[in-house]
Design an enzyme around this catalytic site. Structure first.
Site, mmCIF file in Angstrom:
data_model
loop_
_atom_site.group_PDB
_atom_site.id
_atom_site.type_symbol
_atom_site.label_atom_id
_atom_site.label_comp_id
_atom_site.label_asym_id
_atom_site.label_seq_id
_atom_site.Cartn_x
_atom_site.Cartn_y
_atom_site.Cartn_z
ATOM 1 N N ASP A 87 0.853 -1.194 0.000
ATOM 2 C CA ASP A 87 0.000 0.000 0.000
ATOM 3 C C ASP A 87 0.888 1.244 0.000
ATOM 4 O O ASP A 87 2.045 1.194 0.416
ATOM 5 C CB ASP A 87 -0.856 0.044 1.280
ATOM 6 C CG ASP A 87 -2.010 -0.957 1.262
ATOM 7 O OD1 ASP A 87 -2.293 -1.532 0.200
ATOM 8 O OD2 ASP A 87 -2.616 -1.150 2.335
ATOM 9 N N ARG A 115 -1.205 -0.853 -8.503
ATOM 10 C CA ARG A 115 -2.610 -0.586 -8.144
ATOM 11 C C ARG A 115 -2.733 0.940 -8.181
ATOM 12 O O ARG A 115 -1.993 1.641 -7.482
ATOM 13 C CB ARG A 115 -2.942 -1.071 -6.742
ATOM 14 C CG ARG A 115 -4.345 -0.602 -6.296
ATOM 15 C CD ARG A 115 -4.533 -0.647 -4.796
ATOM 16 N NE ARG A 115 -4.545 -1.986 -4.268
ATOM 17 C CZ ARG A 115 -4.198 -2.294 -3.016
ATOM 18 N NH1 ARG A 115 -3.777 -1.357 -2.197
ATOM 19 N NH2 ARG A 115 -4.227 -3.537 -2.603
HETATM 20 P P1 FDA Z 1 -14.274 9.057 -4.880
HETATM 21 O O1 FDA Z 1 -13.732 9.419 -3.538
HETATM 22 O O2 FDA Z 1 -14.398 10.122 -5.907
HETATM 23 O O3 FDA Z 1 -15.655 8.334 -4.652
HETATM 24 C C1 FDA Z 1 -16.485 7.900 -5.719
HETATM 25 C C2 FDA Z 1 -17.734 7.271 -5.133
HETATM 26 O O4 FDA Z 1 -17.397 6.066 -4.436
HETATM 27 C C3 FDA Z 1 -18.436 8.107 -4.073
HETATM 28 O O5 FDA Z 1 -19.317 9.016 -4.664
HETATM 29 C C4 FDA Z 1 -19.133 7.052 -3.247
HETATM 30 O O6 FDA Z 1 -20.298 6.605 -3.881
HETATM 31 C C5 FDA Z 1 -18.148 5.924 -3.244
HETATM 32 N N1 FDA Z 1 -17.245 5.988 -2.080
HETATM 33 C C6 FDA Z 1 -15.932 6.303 -2.088
HETATM 34 N N2 FDA Z 1 -15.409 6.215 -0.841
HETATM 35 C C7 FDA Z 1 -16.434 5.854 -0.040
HETATM 36 C C8 FDA Z 1 -16.539 5.592 1.364
HETATM 37 N N3 FDA Z 1 -15.502 5.691 2.189
HETATM 38 N N4 FDA Z 1 -17.749 5.221 1.864
HETATM 39 C C9 FDA Z 1 -18.822 5.084 1.057
HETATM 40 N N5 FDA Z 1 -18.780 5.326 -0.275
HETATM 41 C C10 FDA Z 1 -17.606 5.704 -0.816
HETATM 42 N N6 FDA Z 1 -5.326 5.030 -0.832
HETATM 43 C C11 FDA Z 1 -4.031 5.273 -0.542
HETATM 44 O O7 FDA Z 1 -3.658 6.427 -0.317
HETATM 45 N N7 FDA Z 1 -3.130 4.231 -0.511
HETATM 46 C C12 FDA Z 1 -3.490 2.951 -0.769
HETATM 47 O O8 FDA Z 1 -2.647 2.056 -0.742
HETATM 48 C C13 FDA Z 1 -4.853 2.697 -1.086
HETATM 49 N N8 FDA Z 1 -5.281 1.437 -1.360
HETATM 50 C C14 FDA Z 1 -6.573 1.247 -1.831
HETATM 51 C C15 FDA Z 1 -6.987 -0.019 -2.241
HETATM 52 C C16 FDA Z 1 -8.238 -0.189 -2.795
HETATM 53 C C17 FDA Z 1 -8.649 -1.537 -3.278
HETATM 54 C C18 FDA Z 1 -9.121 0.930 -2.935
HETATM 55 C C19 FDA Z 1 -10.470 0.803 -3.581
HETATM 56 C C20 FDA Z 1 -8.737 2.166 -2.479
HETATM 57 C C21 FDA Z 1 -7.477 2.336 -1.909
HETATM 58 N N9 FDA Z 1 -7.078 3.569 -1.425
HETATM 59 C C22 FDA Z 1 -5.758 3.774 -1.104
HETATM 60 C C23 FDA Z 1 -8.099 4.642 -1.173
HETATM 61 C C24 FDA Z 1 -8.226 5.591 -2.340
HETATM 62 O O9 FDA Z 1 -7.070 6.358 -2.472
HETATM 63 C C25 FDA Z 1 -9.444 6.522 -2.165
HETATM 64 O O10 FDA Z 1 -9.268 7.295 -1.001
HETATM 65 C C26 FDA Z 1 -10.775 5.798 -2.082
HETATM 66 O O11 FDA Z 1 -10.820 4.700 -2.944
HETATM 67 C C27 FDA Z 1 -11.939 6.762 -2.473
HETATM 68 O O12 FDA Z 1 -11.767 7.198 -3.774
HETATM 69 P P2 FDA Z 1 -12.618 6.685 -5.045
HETATM 70 O O13 FDA Z 1 -11.630 6.357 -6.101
HETATM 71 O O14 FDA Z 1 -13.500 5.587 -4.668
HETATM 72 O O15 FDA Z 1 -13.394 7.943 -5.578
#
Ligand code: FDA
Length: 324
Positions: free
Chosen positions: A143, A193
């Site tokens: 990560d 990732r």
């Molecule tokens: P965005 O934040 O724009 O959200 C899009 C939509 O997704 C929202 O409108 C909502 O519907 C849904 N959503 C997102 N987060 C939600 C929540 N907490 N609760 C409910 N609904 C939610 N970061 C990092 O800094 N280092 C890492 O190693 C990782 N590893 C990682 C692994 C995996 C498998 C994932 C999916 C994510 C990470 N992350 C991470 C976290 C990532 O950086 C980010 O903060 C979250 O995925 C939220 O961003 P989205 O891309 O989902 O988009």
């Protein structure tokens, strides 16, 4: 105006900084982890406090056609013996996953494995986990934490990856440097990732608006798909997911040459839809007692989660006062 209402009207960015700031507070961590009130909300994002509690949830995901990567919760460790213990927990997790016929795929945070103690300790800890996973044909993902850790994380990934290829890394589209890092990792034959980034970073190193972070995500995703580097596209953002599907079609990248990744408990509907459409979806499944910073980052990502939690707390408090 009550606290819940104040929270609701705070601008998203202020709220996000506030919650991420709170995620580092050990006194709050102690308070939250002792309180029974937070449990139901935490259970949405965390598969259990022990491996035994988490295994059935991982099995259920497998039966639903989802792949998994397991995170043993913990970070910011400063005592070497704690870092070694975290490494031991990963070894036990890997053996248990293999014995149960589940995906031998784990995600690790370097500050849990001793990065803040010594680089040598951390690297040897990562290497023994990668070796144990390799013995079962498994994979380890490192990560990415806040920007101060980016360079040492890539350096350790590179060292371990040179000896054992079954280790990948995470890149955050929020960081301005990420296009250079993605190119370096592709050139070294590594797997990325791609995520947006969960930390509150200064504008000197990071894009600060959702628009800029998303635009950079799409640019980096295109680089990774073009390079046929088996990217893991980690996002719940439906707009980016549609762009990914269109882009992969346009670039002739078959479905088995990339995967989507999402967090446990978030957008289960979307996970299901993608699996039904024939895409690989891997769910990041965290377990352990050290859930507080992970949980706070999840709250920070979606202010509606905070309002929901405050409403639950208020209901609970009301019940307590009425003596129920
Ligand atoms: P965005 O934040 O724009 O959200 C899009 C939509 O997704 C929202 O409108 C909502 O519907 C849904 N959503 C997102 N987060 C939600 C929540 N907490 N609760 C409910 N609904 C939610 N970061 C990092 O800094 N280092 C890492 O190693 C990782 N590893 C990682 C692994 C995996 C498998 C994932 C999916 C994510 C990470 N992350 C991470 C976290 C990532 O950086 C980010 O903060 C979250 O995925 C939220 O961003 P989205 O891309 O989902 O988009």
């Amino acid at each position: 105006m009550g606290f819940a209402e104040t929270v609701r009207v705070l601008p998203n960015r202020t709220m996000r900084s506030l919650l991420i700031g709170m995620s580092h507070r050990r006194s709050l961590a102690r308070l939250a982890t002792r309180s029974p009130i937070t449990r139901p909300m935490v259970a949405r994002f965390v598969a259990g406090e022990t491996l035994d509690a988490a295994l059935p949830a991982i099995g259920e995901l497998k039966r639903a056609g989802l792949r998994t990567t397991v995170d043993v919760l913990g970070e910011s460790v400063t005592a070497p013996e704690q870092a070694v213990a975290a490494g031991d927990s990963y070894l036990a997790t890997i053996e248990a996953l293999a014995a149960a016929g589940l995906d031998v795929n784990v995600s690790v945070k370097l500050t849990a494995l001793g990065l803040d103690c010594s680089r040598e300790l951390c690297e040897s800890n990562v290497a023994r986990i990668v070796k144990a996973a390799a013995a079962h044909g498994g994979f380890v993902r490192i990560d990415m934490e806040d920007h101060a850790k980016t360079e040492p994380t890539i350096a350790i990934w590179r060292e371990v990856h040179e000896a054992m290829p079954n280790v990948g890394i995470v890149i955050q589209s929020a960081l301005r440097r990420s296009h250079v890092d993605v190119d370096r990792i592709i050139a070294a034959g590594g797997r990325v990732r791609l995520c947006k980034g969960a930390y509150d970073e200064p504008s000197s190193v990071a894009y600060r608006t959702k628009q800029a972070v998303d635009a950079n995500y799409v640019r980096l995703m295109e680089r990774l798909l073009r390079a046929d580097a088996y990217p893991a596209l980690a996002t719940h953002d439906p707009r980016i997911i549609s762009r990914a599907i269109d882009m992969a079609d346009r670039l002739d990248v078959p479905r088995h040459r990339f995967e989507f990744q999402m967090l446990y408990g978030i957008r289960r509907d979307l996970q299901r839809t993608l699996v039904d459409r024939g895409y690989t979806v891997r769910v990041y499944v965290p377990y352990g007692c050290e859930w507080y910073p992970y949980f706070m980052r999840r709250l920070a990502e979606r202010p509606a989660n905070v309002a929901f939690m405050l409403r639950s707390l208020a209901k609970e408090e009301g019940r307590r006062i009425r003596g129920q």
